[in-house]
Design an enzyme around this catalytic site. Structure first.
Site, PDB file in Angstrom:
ATOM      1  N   HIS A  94       0.836  -1.218   0.000  1.00  0.00           N
ATOM      2  CA  HIS A  94       0.000   0.000   0.000  1.00  0.00           C
ATOM      3  C   HIS A  94       0.868   1.266   0.000  1.00  0.00           C
ATOM      4  O   HIS A  94       0.479   2.284   0.561  1.00  0.00           O
ATOM      5  CB  HIS A  94      -0.956   0.027   1.191  1.00  0.00           C
ATOM      6  CG  HIS A  94      -1.691  -1.261   1.376  1.00  0.00           C
ATOM      7  ND1 HIS A  94      -2.851  -1.552   0.735  1.00  0.00           N
ATOM      8  CD2 HIS A  94      -1.371  -2.361   2.111  1.00  0.00           C
ATOM      9  CE1 HIS A  94      -3.252  -2.771   1.071  1.00  0.00           C
ATOM     10  NE2 HIS A  94      -2.365  -3.291   1.896  1.00  0.00           N
ATOM     11  N   SER A 147      14.440  20.954 -15.849  1.00  0.00           N
ATOM     12  CA  SER A 147      13.266  21.773 -16.094  1.00  0.00           C
ATOM     13  C   SER A 147      13.681  23.035 -16.834  1.00  0.00           C
ATOM     14  O   SER A 147      14.799  23.524 -16.679  1.00  0.00           O
ATOM     15  CB  SER A 147      12.642  22.129 -14.741  1.00  0.00           C
ATOM     16  OG  SER A 147      11.912  23.329 -14.833  1.00  0.00           O
TER      17      SER A 147
END
Ligand code: ARG
Length: 461
Positions: free
Chosen positions: A148, A269
């Site tokens: 999970h 970026s």
């Protein structure tokens, strides 16, 4: 060319809609091989004279030399035949004896798919080897086994990477298996119900490195389950890669801080100067969408077709070639990114050892359900060694608690299949990669020796 006598010129838009010429570049080489094998067989069976066969063989050599870009027509088959007739005259018109584009294209697609599937197989084996190499260096690197996406139990990076390798190992098995099924020749099935002319289907099959002819001629021209099977395998491969890619995306975050990509495999970026992004992993994840979509397209294209050949089948080919190409490229680039990255042990809460602590209680005779409750209670209050030792002193000494929460010790103690068996898992993986490589090589050798036989037979014309 096929239309001239009967239909005259096609409407330009109709032709543009019908043509597959651009996509057929993928099967150009295969088509030349199919033409040559068919030609040899026709000559050997007296359906073309030796002299005529030599003229056609020379014309084929010219087509090859001129290259794909010189071709014009509805598809590669018509375009090549047009050039043959142009170069070899009337004799050129004999090449299409006892053949249709239907068996021709089915044969070409199998040949091109076989070539590209072997490339996927090679990349699969190389990728597995890279994962196992990294795993070998990290048999002692502790990481959490997540469930999970929450820290579950301590394990090692080797154990995690081996689990990705195990999934890819099954894809390699699937691919080897599919290659056997694919490797049957449709040639000689003609349009659908074969021919009355005395051809030799075994001979063309052999010259094109197929195991045997496809038994039923209608099945041969109409079935593409070899293609949907390969597209499924590509889907499975890219699904596996996409899960590995997701690990890369997560592990390289500053929150997880478990992995740093080599600069060559990272992007940055345009505005944020600090960024080092895992775009390769994200693209693999994204391309999984394309490859899964191709499988869906392929299944849908064939699902309601009446027997036997229908032009719908032409739509399948680009999906297949794209899936094979994307699977091979993704395997290569993602596994190289994983291979060249640096790995760090992340911070792990002591709590990750909760299951080990509960198991230490079981060893002392406490029923598991009670042990689970005791440790569960402890983790609500705070999970230091001191707290644990105080809370559990009725059953465990301080030393026992320390040992249970020593992650290096606990990973070693786990039974087969766990992190303690990583070295064995890595060895098994390496042995299987080697044996799959042997299978791949013997398949490739069959293909190249058939190719040589074809060259010899052509030279003997
Ligand atoms: N380009 C076609 C294909 O990919 C070749 C077969 C055309 N056959 C026909 N009967 N129109 O399937």
């Amino acid at each position: 060319m096929y239309r001239e006598e009967r239909l005259g010129e096609a409407d330009e838009e109709a032709l543009g809609f019908t043509t597959s010429l651009e996509e057929d570049e993928w099967i150009f080489e295969a088509d030349l091989a199919v033409d040559r094998a068919h030609l040899v067989m026709l000559a050997e069976n007296g359906l073309v004279s030796r002299e005529g066969a030599r003229e056609i063989a020379d014309a084929l050599a010219r087509v090859e030399e001129d290259g794909f870009d010189e071709l014009q027509g509805e598809d590669v088959h018509e375009a090549i035949e047009g050039r043959i007739v142009e170069f070899a005259g009337r004799e050129g018109g004999r090449l299409h004896t006892a053949r249709s584009r239907n068996d021709e294209v089915a044969t070409c697609v199998r040949i091109a798919a076989r070539r590209d599937a072997l490339r996927v197989l090679k990349e699969l084996l190389d990728a597995r080897e890279r994962l196992l190499d990294v795993a070998e260096n990290h048999v002692d690197t502790l990481v959490p086994a997540y469930t999970h996406l929450q820290q579950g139990q301590p394990t090692t990076l080797a154990h995690v990477l081996s689990s990705h390798e195990r999934r890819l190992a099954r894809d390699a098995e699937r691919l080897l298996d599919a290659l056997e099924r694919l490797n049957r020749s449709p040639l000689g099935s003609c349009a659908s119900a074969s021919t009355t002319l005395p051809i030799d289907r075994e001979r063309t099959a052999e010259l094109l490195a197929f195991e045997a002819p496809v038994a039923n001629s209608m099945d041969a021209v109409s079935s593409r389950d070899f293609a949907t099977e390969l597209m499924f395998i590509c889907s499975s491969v890219i699904g596996s890669l996409s899960r590995l890619a997701e690990e890369v995306v997560v592990w390289t975050t500053s929150e997880f801080d478990m992995m740093e990509l080599d600069d060559r495999f990272a992007t940055t970026s345009s505005i944020m100067p600090q960024k080092k992004n895992p775009d390769i992993a994200e693209l693999v994840r994204g391309k999984a969408g394309t490859v899964h979509g191709n499988l869906q397209s392929g299944l849908s294209i064939v699902k309601n077709l009446p027997l036997s050949y229908n032009r719908d089948l032409q739509e399948m080919t680009p999906h297949l070639s794209e899936s094979l190409r994307v699977a091979a490229e993704s395997l290569r680039v993602l596994s190289r990114a994983v291979e060249t990255a640096e790995y760090r042990e992340p911070d792990m809460d002591l709590e990750v050892g909760a299951t080990d602590l509960a198991e230490a209680l079981v060893e002392k005779g406490v029923p598991f359900r009670e042990a689970h409750a005791l440790v569960g209670d402890l983790s609500r209050r705070g999970f230091g060694i001191e707290d644990a030792a105080d809370a559990l002193e009725e059953h465990l000494s301080r030393g026992d608690v320390g040992e249970a929460l020593d992650f290096h010790r606990s990973v070693e103690l786990r039974v087969d299949g766990g992190p303690g068996s990583s070295e064995e898992l890595i060895r098994t993986g390496e042995e299987e990669v080697e044996s799959h490589r042997d299978d791949m090589r013997s398949f490739q050798e069959k293909v190249s020796s058939a190719h040589e036989r074809l060259e010899e037979a052509l030279a003997e014309l």
